[in-house]
Design an enzyme around this catalytic site. Structure first.
Site, PDB file in Angstrom:
ATOM      1  N   LYS A 121      16.330 -10.884 -28.708  1.00  0.00           N
ATOM      2  CA  LYS A 121      16.169  -9.516 -29.187  1.00  0.00           C
ATOM      3  C   LYS A 121      14.694  -9.266 -29.434  1.00  0.00           C
ATOM      4  CE  LYS A 121      17.575  -6.429 -32.925  1.00  0.00           C
ATOM      5  NZ  LYS A 121      18.506  -6.228 -34.038  1.00  0.00           N
ATOM      6  N   LYS A 134      18.316  -7.835 -25.406  1.00  0.00           N
ATOM      7  CA  LYS A 134      18.218  -6.493 -25.971  1.00  0.00           C
ATOM      8  C   LYS A 134      16.763  -6.129 -26.196  1.00  0.00           C
ATOM      9  CE  LYS A 134      19.352  -4.133 -30.199  1.00  0.00           C
ATOM     10  NZ  LYS A 134      19.826  -4.252 -31.532  1.00  0.00           N
TER      11      LYS A 134
HETATM   12  C1  PBG Z   1      20.277  -4.276 -36.509  1.00  0.00           C
HETATM   13  C2  PBG Z   1      20.342  -3.655 -35.167  1.00  0.00           C
HETATM   14  C3  PBG Z   1      19.437  -2.768 -34.547  1.00  0.00           C
HETATM   15  C4  PBG Z   1      20.027  -2.398 -33.340  1.00  0.00           C
HETATM   16  C5  PBG Z   1      21.217  -3.076 -33.234  1.00  0.00           C
HETATM   17  N1  PBG Z   1      21.405  -3.870 -34.373  1.00  0.00           N
HETATM   18  C6  PBG Z   1      18.176  -2.177 -35.027  1.00  0.00           C
HETATM   19  C7  PBG Z   1      16.991  -2.999 -35.208  1.00  0.00           C
HETATM   20  O1  PBG Z   1      16.951  -4.205 -34.996  1.00  0.00           O
HETATM   21  O2  PBG Z   1      16.007  -2.407 -35.642  1.00  0.00           O
HETATM   22  C8  PBG Z   1      19.459  -1.419 -32.354  1.00  0.00           C
HETATM   23  C9  PBG Z   1      20.460  -0.775 -31.461  1.00  0.00           C
HETATM   24  C10 PBG Z   1      19.968   0.411 -30.713  1.00  0.00           C
HETATM   25  O3  PBG Z   1      18.794   0.785 -30.767  1.00  0.00           O
HETATM   26  O4  PBG Z   1      20.807   1.014 -30.039  1.00  0.00           O
HETATM   27  N2  PBG Z   1      19.466  -5.375 -36.647  1.00  0.00           N
END
Ligand code: PBG
Length: 322
Positions: free
Chosen positions: A195, A248
């Site tokens: 991520k 992601k």
């Molecule tokens: C929580 C999380 C996030 C997203 C999914 N789980 C936000 C982040 O890490 O700031 C983002 C999902 C999206 O942008 O569609 N940690």
């Protein structure tokens, strides 16, 4: 193979010929639809920055879940907006928290729908970080215990898959151990293994009210410049017992999806995040892009790169269109 003996256009002449040799497919069964659960009753509140997405109260969410399965989508991913936030994010593991209630309500009304839950603290902490803070830093090891509690509370409520998205080191192992000890050895972990600290999460942070109140997430999410590090992260999570590995965001990181596809035998998921979705929505609403075509092309490209599963806010549109 050389022109004029070989003419690639021969097999592009009709849609039937093109379909015959098409290498990549996209079907609703590949998709997971994210949903936001909020407190209250009768709530279906549009999210400004994500046209077509809503905050649902549990009762309305169940109706949505039914529609999702009827459309041929087999899985949803739940995010919660709690009643209250505090520094430790304690509403994340409440027995009757908003997500926990949503899980049991969906599993009761629509038992065949796969319920995946996002396991993280950022929607629940008052400071908006994905872990607890000590000395101004996100404290990795203190956070592991809390994440395990969250995952366990989701499994107890009936979640089919838990998906940790916090990016703490060691969390897949910690969650696996906690689940196994309590008899949930059949609950898979879909790890947000790779991520990135991405600006494409912008609209989501509005949707989930989880912007960090100080600093940013770069001390735990990955540097967008790094590819080899993605392999290290994925390898760690495989070793700790992840069942599915996620990348992601998706489209800016197709090379990473491709790389992991070569190196890793686990199923790969890719998250087409809020910014990827909202860009297409915004440009389409201006008439600058053809929404249906760009949607399909973007999702196909993610499948072509090597993703088995795509998490996307377009899931319902795809299912209706295909
Ligand atoms: C929580 C999380 C996030 C997203 C999914 N789980 C936000 C982040 O890490 O700031 C983002 C999902 C999206 O942008 O569609 N940690």
């Amino acid at each position: 193979m050389k022109y004029p003996e070989y003419r690639p256009r021969r097999l592009r002449r009709t849609e039937a010929l093109r379909a015959l040799i098409r290498e990549t497919s996209l079907s609703p069964r590949h998709l997971i639809y994210p949903l936001f659960v909020a407190p209250g009753k009768g709530v279906k509140e549009p999210i400004d920055a994500m046209p077509g997405c809503y905050h649902f109260s549990v009762d309305m969410l169940v109706e949505e879940a039914r529609e999702v399965l009827d459309l041929g989508i087999y899985a949803v991913l739940l995010f919660g907006l709690p009643e209250k936030k505090d520094p430790r994010g304690s509403h994340a593991w409440l027995k009757d928290g908003v997500v926990q209630k949503a899980i049991s309500a969906i599993k009761e009304a629509v038992p065949d729908l796969i319920v995946v839950t996002d396991v993280c603290l950022c929607e629940y902490t008052s400071h908006g970080h994905c872990g607890v803070i000590s000395n101004g830093q996100v404290d990795n090891d203190a956070t592991l215990e809390l994440l395990s509690k969250v995952a366990l509370s989701h499994a107890e409520a009936g979640a089919d898959i838990v998906a940790p998205s916090d990016m703490m080191d060691g969390r897949v192992g910690a969650i696996r151990k906690a689940l196994d000890q309590r008899g949930f050895d059949q609950v898979p972990i879909l790890s947000y293994a790779v991520k990135y600290a991405s600006s494409f999460y912008g609209p989501f942070r509005e949707a989930a009210e989880c912007s960090p109140q100080f600093g940013d997430r770069r001390s735990y999410q990955m540097d967008p410049a790094n590819a080899r590090e993605a392999l290290r992260e994925a390898t760690l999570d495989c070793g700790e017992g992840a069942d599915v590995i996620m990348v992601k965001p998706a489209m800016p990181y197709l090379d990473i999806i491709h790389l992991l596809r070569q190196e890793c035998t686990l199923p790969i998921a890719a998250y087409q995040v809020s910014g990827e979705y909202s860009m297409i929505k915004a440009a389409s609403s201006k008439g600058w892009l053809d929404e249906a075509r760009v949607m399909e092309e973007s999702l196909l490209s993610i499948r072509r790169a090597g993703a088995d599963i795509i998490i996307t806010y377009f899931a319902k549109d795809v299912a209706k269109g295909l």
